[in-house]
Design an enzyme around this catalytic site. Sequence first.
Site, PDB file in Angstrom:
ATOM      1  N   HIS A  65     101.994  35.841  94.590  1.00  0.00           N
ATOM      2  CA  HIS A  65     100.970  35.660  95.637  1.00  0.00           C
ATOM      3  C   HIS A  65      99.624  35.334  94.985  1.00  0.00           C
ATOM      4  CE1 HIS A  65      98.311  36.430  99.012  1.00  0.00           C
ATOM      5  NE2 HIS A  65      97.716  37.384  98.322  1.00  0.00           N
ATOM      6  N   ASP A  67      85.097   3.933  92.570  1.00  0.00           N
ATOM      7  CA  ASP A  67      86.241   4.792  92.219  1.00  0.00           C
ATOM      8  C   ASP A  67      85.800   5.736  91.116  1.00  0.00           C
ATOM      9  OD1 ASP A  67      88.847   5.884  91.816  1.00  0.00           O
ATOM     10  OD2 ASP A  67      89.731   3.999  92.470  1.00  0.00           O
ATOM     11  N   TRP A 100      99.124  38.747  88.405  1.00  0.00           N
ATOM     12  CA  TRP A 100      98.584  37.412  88.126  1.00  0.00           C
ATOM     13  C   TRP A 100      97.697  37.408  86.887  1.00  0.00           C
ATOM     14  CZ3 TRP A 100      93.620  35.192  88.149  1.00  0.00           C
ATOM     15  CH2 TRP A 100      92.579  36.021  88.533  1.00  0.00           C
ATOM     16  N   SER A 124      96.259  19.413  83.413  1.00  0.00           N
ATOM     17  CA  SER A 124      95.920  18.641  84.610  1.00  0.00           C
ATOM     18  C   SER A 124      94.457  18.868  84.996  1.00  0.00           C
ATOM     19  CB  SER A 124      96.842  19.055  85.767  1.00  0.00           C
ATOM     20  OG  SER A 124      96.348  18.585  86.992  1.00  0.00           O
ATOM     21  N   SER A 125      94.038  20.121  84.972  1.00  0.00           N
ATOM     22  CA  SER A 125      92.653  20.430  85.343  1.00  0.00           C
ATOM     23  C   SER A 125      91.666  19.814  84.367  1.00  0.00           C
ATOM     24  CB  SER A 125      92.465  21.956  85.386  1.00  0.00           C
ATOM     25  OG  SER A 125      93.328  22.537  86.333  1.00  0.00           O
ATOM     26  N   HIS A 176      86.391  35.113  84.501  1.00  0.00           N
ATOM     27  CA  HIS A 176      85.202  35.236  85.349  1.00  0.00           C
ATOM     28  C   HIS A 176      84.575  33.885  85.676  1.00  0.00           C
ATOM     29  CE1 HIS A 176      82.887  38.011  87.640  1.00  0.00           C
ATOM     30  NE2 HIS A 176      81.875  37.188  87.472  1.00  0.00           N
ATOM     31  N   GLU A 231      86.324  31.434  86.126  1.00  0.00           N
ATOM     32  CA  GLU A 231      87.280  30.981  87.130  1.00  0.00           C
ATOM     33  C   GLU A 231      86.879  31.451  88.526  1.00  0.00           C
ATOM     34  OE1 GLU A 231      89.697  28.985  87.251  1.00  0.00           O
ATOM     35  OE2 GLU A 231      90.954  29.564  88.968  1.00  0.00           O
ATOM     36  N   TYR A 273      83.941  31.651  89.629  1.00  0.00           N
ATOM     37  CA  TYR A 273      82.920  30.716  90.120  1.00  0.00           C
ATOM     38  C   TYR A 273      83.499  29.318  90.336  1.00  0.00           C
ATOM     39  CZ  TYR A 273      80.015  34.640  89.164  1.00  0.00           C
ATOM     40  OH  TYR A 273      79.502  35.908  89.185  1.00  0.00           O
ATOM     41  N   SER A 328      76.372  24.210 102.056  1.00  0.00           N
ATOM     42  CA  SER A 328      74.980  23.751 102.082  1.00  0.00           C
ATOM     43  C   SER A 328      74.879  22.436 102.848  1.00  0.00           C
ATOM     44  CB  SER A 328      74.464  23.562 100.651  1.00  0.00           C
ATOM     45  OG  SER A 328      74.562  24.763  99.915  1.00  0.00           O
ATOM     46  N   HIS A 387      82.941  43.169  82.408  1.00  0.00           N
ATOM     47  CA  HIS A 387      82.930  44.134  83.519  1.00  0.00           C
ATOM     48  C   HIS A 387      84.318  44.309  84.139  1.00  0.00           C
ATOM     49  CE1 HIS A 387      81.910  40.722  86.534  1.00  0.00           C
ATOM     50  NE2 HIS A 387      83.103  41.150  86.823  1.00  0.00           N
ATOM     51  N   HIS A 388      85.268  43.450  83.756  1.00  0.00           N
ATOM     52  CA  HIS A 388      86.653  43.664  84.189  1.00  0.00           C
ATOM     53  C   HIS A 388      87.359  44.674  83.285  1.00  0.00           C
ATOM     54  CE1 HIS A 388      86.649  40.301  87.058  1.00  0.00           C
ATOM     55  NE2 HIS A 388      85.903  39.674  86.168  1.00  0.00           N
ATOM     56  N   THR A 407      72.345  34.301  93.301  1.00  0.00           N
ATOM     57  CA  THR A 407      73.181  34.332  94.505  1.00  0.00           C
ATOM     58  C   THR A 407      72.336  34.645  95.730  1.00  0.00           C
ATOM     59  OG1 THR A 407      75.009  35.132  93.129  1.00  0.00           O
ATOM     60  CG2 THR A 407      75.257  35.334  95.503  1.00  0.00           C
ATOM     61  N   LYS A 425      70.444  31.672  96.961  1.00  0.00           N
ATOM     62  CA  LYS A 425      71.233  30.742  97.776  1.00  0.00           C
ATOM     63  C   LYS A 425      71.372  31.270  99.209  1.00  0.00           C
ATOM     64  CE  LYS A 425      74.326  28.139  96.137  1.00  0.00           C
ATOM     65  NZ  LYS A 425      73.464  26.992  95.904  1.00  0.00           N
ATOM     66  N   ARG A 448      96.136  49.351  93.809  1.00  0.00           N
ATOM     67  CA  ARG A 448      96.291  47.985  94.293  1.00  0.00           C
ATOM     68  C   ARG A 448      97.692  47.449  94.072  1.00  0.00           C
ATOM     69  NH1 ARG A 448      92.610  44.308  90.314  1.00  0.00           N
ATOM     70  NH2 ARG A 448      93.344  42.680  91.730  1.00  0.00           N
TER      71      ARG A 448
END
Length: 593
Positions: free
Chosen positions: A98, A128, A164, A196-197, A280, A282, A284, A295, A329-330, A355, A358, A477
């Site tokens: 998931h 293009d 994950w 790919s990315s 982290h 990721e 963002y 926006s 922090h993780h 943040t 924004k 969790r």
Amino acid sequence: MSTMAIPQAAAAVHLHDDRPFIRRYIFSTDHKIIGIQFLFMSLLFLLVGGLLAMMMRWQLAWPADAQHPLPGGSLLPETMVAQGIMLPEFYNSLMTMHGTILVFFAIMPLLVGVFANYLIPLQCGAPDMAFPRLNMLSFWTAVPAGVLMVAGFFVQGGHAAAGWTAYAPLSAVPEYSGVSTGQVLWTVSLIILGFSSLMGAVNYISTVINMRAPGMTWFRLPLPVWALFITSVLILLAMPVLAGALILLLFDQVLGTSFYLPQANGEPLLWQHLFWFFGHPEVYILILPAFGFVSEILANGARKPIFGYHAMVLAIVAIAFLGWIVWGHHMFQSGMNPMLGNTFMFSTMVIAVPTAIKVFNWLGTLWRGSIQFQVPMLNAIAFVAMFVIGGLSGVFLASTPVDIFYHDTYFVVAHIHYVLFGGSLFGIFAAITYWFPKMFGRMMSERLGKIHFFLTFLFFNLAFFPMHNLGNAGMMRRIYDYRQYAHLADLQPLNEFISLSAFALGVTQLLFAFNFLWSLFRGKKAEQNPWRANSLEWSAPSPPPHGNFAVTPIVYRGPYEYSSPESAEDYLPQDQPPAEQPVPAPDLVPASS
């Protein structure tokens, strides 16, 4: 600041595209077709990831309850579901897949693969991408990655079951998780997807830098382009870290090395450092593009210039930069030096500043605007509200002493879903409904869209907000049957309520699917500029032809000139030449001049 002019010949459109079907729609080099290919592929994975979540929620509502057998469970092999009861090892696979599918194969390609491909050339005024064949290769590299990821469900031992985040040594040693081939397929799939990315990111960055239309300076770029550009830089720098970590993990899995295995002098924490150094940024990558879309839509829906354009751009850059120095922090629970933990806590909290800028600017854009509550606007406003809730719970988790209590509880699950569903997915719903007319030349049903929005907003909050309470109660969790713990046994009614809300949320998405598919063929034909917007894509036909623009557009102003006194309308397209200044009559010219 200058822009690179595009040769007029290169911008010629091909109104009568005579390429064969397979070149035009399958192995296409047209950025718009590739964006739409990513759209259909990632929506399919969104459906798969959502179905896995429904199965998990059934287990959590009625854990191992023979009175409530899993619907459709008889269709699954007994290695997954026995007599209607989901097995613990299958639950672990569902939980792992998931998260993996929604993060890597749904939300990330929806935000970046779809809209970077579709919007960047159009909003920059280019015919293009800079490298069209590399662009095509980027999509067709993602396809086998997706096939390998799904194939893990059909191999002996089941799919990956290490979560994950794939913490080692759980993900490296088959005896620990009971999974061998499935975990290897998981690793190989993500390595391929990473390439790919990277190909996509190189293309997006090159296109923005080199192929902007004349007059399209950096600070005339629409905010979606800015957000996608910064996101591409993050991908370019973060993905190699993940790919390197995954390759080391693959060596441990199949070659017998011990990079992450402590019994052979390996270091399990090395995986955590590498994963979260990628992970982290990721986060963002999964939210910055939505910042840009929202926006754009808020300014259009409020019929006002975006409040603080330059501050919005600088805030995106600041968030992306700060995202590199907060991975620790993780890992507050990993035994790190308290002084180092405080450093990560402080740097994480600093992210709240750009943040908040924004959020303040979005509210400033709405203030005293002529707000039009169309479906994209509703979803964009919901994005702001839900993201604020997710952001505030993130401040709690950034604090070391608070995180010690909440670590690995359902409070974290609530937080990440308020950011990635309440934030990213409402942003995606806003973006799809806003640019659907440009992509397909038809409008989506406004009535169905509003019903879908209100039901989604309601059931999303009913499903995910109570998870904060589960976290406060200490519910882990990742747990198969919480009733085995005395202090969690009385949480069954709340879990049942959450699951029923989640099922209603899942069913509501069928409305979106129906609206999307029905509108493809039967929706009202769209005008060229149905939202009366300013950016360049709306000056092209709907849908734009191959090559996008009849002639290369010339840009005269920024993209948010709404309610401008220079225009009789309440919008002023970027490529509309300025009105000529009236020439005073000779007898009115002062003598001193």
